[in-house]
Design an enzyme around this catalytic site. Structure first.
Site, PDB file in Angstrom:
ATOM      1  N   PRO A   1       0.812  -1.232   0.000  1.00 25.66           N
ATOM      2  CA  PRO A   1       0.000   0.000   0.000  1.00 25.66           C
ATOM      3  C   PRO A   1       0.837   1.269   0.000  1.00 25.66           C
ATOM      4  O   PRO A   1       0.835   2.022   0.978  1.00 25.66           O
ATOM      5  CB  PRO A   1      -0.823  -0.143   1.271  1.00 25.66           C
ATOM      6  N   CYS A   2       1.526   1.498  -1.091  1.00 27.40           N
ATOM      7  CA  CYS A   2       2.437   2.647  -1.147  1.00 27.40           C
ATOM      8  C   CYS A   2       1.705   3.986  -1.115  1.00 27.40           C
ATOM      9  O   CYS A   2       2.329   5.019  -0.909  1.00 27.40           O
ATOM     10  CB  CYS A   2       3.320   2.543  -2.384  1.00 27.40           C
ATOM     11  N   HIS A   3       0.382   3.953  -1.286  1.00 28.95           N
ATOM     12  CA  HIS A   3      -0.367   5.220  -1.232  1.00 28.95           C
ATOM     13  C   HIS A   3      -0.436   5.740   0.209  1.00 28.95           C
ATOM     14  O   HIS A   3      -0.830   6.869   0.440  1.00 28.95           O
ATOM     15  CB  HIS A   3      -1.773   5.005  -1.780  1.00 28.95           C
TER      16      HIS A   3
END
Length: 103
Positions: free
Chosen positions: A54-56
């Site tokens: 979940p790089c966001h």
DNA sequence: GACCTGACTCAAC
DNA sequence: AGTTGAGCCAGGT
């Protein structure tokens, strides 16, 4: 010397960020004992395509969302969807949403 | 191995 | 309180 590369460690730490929380590029860098590698962390996540990472949920230290492969607007959209409040200026209150497990 | 790039950071204006 | 510039780091060329 560890067997994991810098990139792999970044991905692992990013996976640990729970829904509704965020952390910063700098924090991940500090967690890896490289306090000044925030830029390198961004470079790593920039290449991420794995939905399991979940790089966001990784944003800038000044509260702005920062970059995203699908565009910054999409990034804030997803974060809002996860319960993170982003004000009309695109600012996120880190004091409230930052994931602090790394300390 | 030198050189360049970028989803960054922070002190100093 | 918004802007600027220099520093820093991993990865790719």
């Amino acid at each position: 010397m560890s067997i994991l590369t810098f990139s792999q460690k970044v991905f692992e730490l990013t996976k640990n960020i729970p829904r509704g929380k965020v952390t910063t590029y700098g924090e991940i860098a500090r967690a890896l004992n490289k306090p000044k590698a925030g830029r390198a962390v961004g470079s790593v996540l920039n290449k991420n395509i794995n939905p399991a990472v979940p790089c966001h949920r990784v944003i800038k230290s000044n509260g702005y969302a920062g970059g995203y492969i699908k565009g910054a607007s999409q990034k804030t959209l997803i974060l809002r969807k996860e319960g993170v409040r982003v004000n009309k200026h695109g600012i996120i209150d880190l004091r409230k949403y930052q994931h602090k497990q790394y300390f």
